[in-house]
Design an enzyme around this catalytic site. Structure first.
Site, PDB file in Angstrom:
ATOM      1  N   ARG A  46       0.714  24.156  -0.340  1.00  0.00           N
ATOM      2  CA  ARG A  46       1.594  24.362   0.707  1.00  0.00           C
ATOM      3  C   ARG A  46       2.271  25.209   0.328  1.00  0.00           C
ATOM      4  O   ARG A  46       2.401  25.927   1.006  1.00  0.00           O
ATOM      5  CB  ARG A  46       2.187  22.829   0.054  1.00  0.00           C
ATOM      6  CG  ARG A  46       3.990  22.708   0.640  1.00  0.00           C
ATOM      7  CD  ARG A  46       4.862  21.610   0.473  1.00  0.00           C
ATOM      8  NE  ARG A  46       4.610  21.176  -0.149  1.00  0.00           N
ATOM      9  CZ  ARG A  46       4.688  21.378  -1.725  1.00  0.00           C
ATOM     10  NH1 ARG A  46       5.903  22.417  -1.848  1.00  0.00           N
ATOM     11  NH2 ARG A  46       4.627  20.078  -2.128  1.00  0.00           N
ATOM     12  N   TYR A  98      15.294  27.397  25.275  1.00  0.00           N
ATOM     13  CA  TYR A  98      14.213  26.206  25.279  1.00  0.00           C
ATOM     14  C   TYR A  98      14.940  25.285  25.049  1.00  0.00           C
ATOM     15  O   TYR A  98      15.735  24.800  23.883  1.00  0.00           O
ATOM     16  CB  TYR A  98      13.436  26.441  24.580  1.00  0.00           C
ATOM     17  CG  TYR A  98      12.496  25.674  24.455  1.00  0.00           C
ATOM     18  CD1 TYR A  98      11.618  24.832  24.637  1.00  0.00           C
ATOM     19  CD2 TYR A  98      12.161  25.007  22.560  1.00  0.00           C
ATOM     20  CE1 TYR A  98      10.568  23.823  25.018  1.00  0.00           C
ATOM     21  CE2 TYR A  98      11.645  23.985  22.568  1.00  0.00           C
ATOM     22  CZ  TYR A  98      10.523  23.253  23.777  1.00  0.00           C
ATOM     23  OH  TYR A  98       9.884  21.918  22.835  1.00  0.00           O
ATOM     24  N   ASP A 170      14.244  34.762  19.450  1.00  0.00           N
ATOM     25  CA  ASP A 170      13.060  34.428  19.977  1.00  0.00           C
ATOM     26  C   ASP A 170      12.626  35.160  20.760  1.00  0.00           C
ATOM     27  O   ASP A 170      12.678  35.224  21.619  1.00  0.00           O
ATOM     28  CB  ASP A 170      13.614  33.088  20.315  1.00  0.00           C
ATOM     29  CG  ASP A 170      12.222  31.843  20.646  1.00  0.00           C
ATOM     30  OD1 ASP A 170      11.069  32.255  21.192  1.00  0.00           O
ATOM     31  OD2 ASP A 170      12.789  30.375  20.612  1.00  0.00           O
ATOM     32  N   LYS A 195       2.589  29.422  21.727  1.00  0.00           N
ATOM     33  CA  LYS A 195       2.184  30.740  22.916  1.00  0.00           C
ATOM     34  C   LYS A 195       1.315  31.781  23.192  1.00  0.00           C
ATOM     35  O   LYS A 195       0.507  31.190  23.523  1.00  0.00           O
ATOM     36  CB  LYS A 195       3.985  30.600  24.121  1.00  0.00           C
ATOM     37  CG  LYS A 195       5.305  29.369  23.713  1.00  0.00           C
ATOM     38  CD  LYS A 195       3.971  28.152  24.073  1.00  0.00           C
ATOM     39  CE  LYS A 195       5.282  27.047  23.853  1.00  0.00           C
ATOM     40  NZ  LYS A 195       6.174  26.722  23.387  1.00  0.00           N
TER      41      LYS A 195
END
Ligand code: PLP
Length: 379
Positions: A46, A98, A170, A195
């Site tokens: 992690r 978004y 973003d 994306k």
């Protein structure tokens, strides 16, 4: 190093154990320690994983940042960014963004008394009237989703800097091939790597890239403490996808240009939203801050109904009706009922997101086939 070399080489070295050219998928949750506390820099996956570390080094180089921190999704990355705030803090964000980002800001962080002002950033100076002592973050998304408005990153970041406010851009729609916000004054760049970075619609992933090392350490703490980390296989897929980022995005931009021009002339089409048009209000800014105008095009129909849009979406062959964007294949979506369904209708309409609005993510197929497909679907 130029961009086309960075995508392939930045942060990536042959595997020290075997010489493997491709970064191995270190599918392990823990690492052997020679004696307690004596290890090779990796204790628990992690906290750190070599496949993830290679990807983070590569992303930092692509965005011209000091450090990148990866997450299990774009929203997990945004969530970490917002976790650096405290109750009572305020955010100023783009009003056309978004839907999932809007939901996270309002429905989750709103509950923790973090208020967001959603505003149009068309006129950067208008931001000043929303700034107060509590303003701790300015959130920019450009080109915006799905209206493809362009925000002047340099101008907004200059105002934020004057007030000592952090900025986060973003950069999902542009990708670092088209736009590098840190060069324009941003403090942090966020990606839904799902994306364009991944580019093959086979992975969900997110990243934050920081201009400075100190803030990156704060985010690194959150990455480990909250634990929304991506798996090593996903990091490998990202590394693999990024190697062709420049070729894919350029081809998508070229295809998008042709499709936007085709739609503009079509009798059933009302508005076409594409920053490459000289008539687009953000065209001059896009020309200045982007290398090309992107692979996304939105348009509305003269018959402005959900049914008319549904007929088009149900008739395409190569454009698949699906959420998401930025893959090699072309997608067609209806924001009002899909990606932006979480935004109330009256809020949607304020930014021009009408019932018939259709969003295209243009892929890298042969352009003639794409145009023929849209022609028959609109017909
Ligand atoms: N930002 C933008 C612009 C997006 O389009 C998306 C997803 O569609 C996100 C953030 C969220 O990313 P993810 O779906 O990887 O969580």
């Amino acid at each position: 190093m130029k961009f086309g070399t960075k995508v392939i080489h930045a942060g990536i070295k042959p595997d020290p154990a075997t010489g493997a050219i491709m970064t191995p998928i270190y599918q392990t949750s823990t690492y052997a320690q020679e004696s307690p506390g004596k290890h090779k820099g990796f204790e628990y996956a992690r906290t750190k994983n070599p496949t993830r570390s290679a990807l983070e080094a590569n992303l930092a180089a692509l965005e011209n940042g000091a450090k990148a921190i990866c997450f299990g999704s774009g929203l997990a990355a945004i969530n970490a960014m917002l976790q650096t705030l405290n109750p009572g803090d305020e955010i100023i964000a783009t009003n056309d963004l978004y839907g999932g980002t809007y939901r996270l800001f309002t429905k989750i962080f709103g509950r923790f008394n973090i208020k967001t002002h959603f505003i149009s950033m068309d006129q950067p100076n208008d931001i000043e009237s929303y700034i107060n002592e509590q303003t701790k973050l300015i959130w920019i998304e450009t080109p915006t989703n799905p209206m493809l408005n362009i925000i002047d990153i340099e101008a907004v970041c200059a105002i934020a800097q004057q007030h000592g406010i952090r900025t986060c851009v973003d950069n999902t729609f542009a990708s670092p091939y088209l736009q590098t916000p840190i060069d324009l004054g941003a403090d942090v760049v966020m990606h839904s790597a799902t994306k364009y970075l991944g580019g093959h619609s086979d992975v969900v992933h997110g990243a934050l890239v920081c201009k400075d090392e100190t803030f990156a350490q704060e985010l690194f703490f959150l990455q480990n403490a909250a634990g929304a980390v991506p798996g090593p296989q996903d990091c490998f897929l990202l590394l693999r996808g990024i190697k062709t980022l420049h070729l894919r995005v350029q081809r998508a931009c070229d295809n998008a240009r042709t499709i936007a021009n085709f739609l503009k002339e079509h009798p059933k089409v009302d508005q076409v939203y594409y920053p490459g048009f000289e008539s687009h209000k953000g065209h001059a800014i896009a020309k200045r801050q982007m290398r090309d105008f992107g692979g996304m095009v939105s348009f509305s129909l003269k018959e402005d109904t959900f049914e008319a849009a549904a007929r088009v979406l149900g008739s395409t062959h190569y454009f698949t009706c699906a959420e998401s964007l930025g893959g090699v294949e072309s997608l067609i979506g209806h924001p009002a009922s899909m990606t932006h369904a979480s935004i109330p209708r009256e809020e949607r309409l304020k930014v021009g997101l009408t019932d018939s609005l259709i969003r295209l993510s243009i892929g890298i197929e042969d352009i003639d086939d794409l145009v023929t497909d849209l022609k028959q679907a609109l017909g």
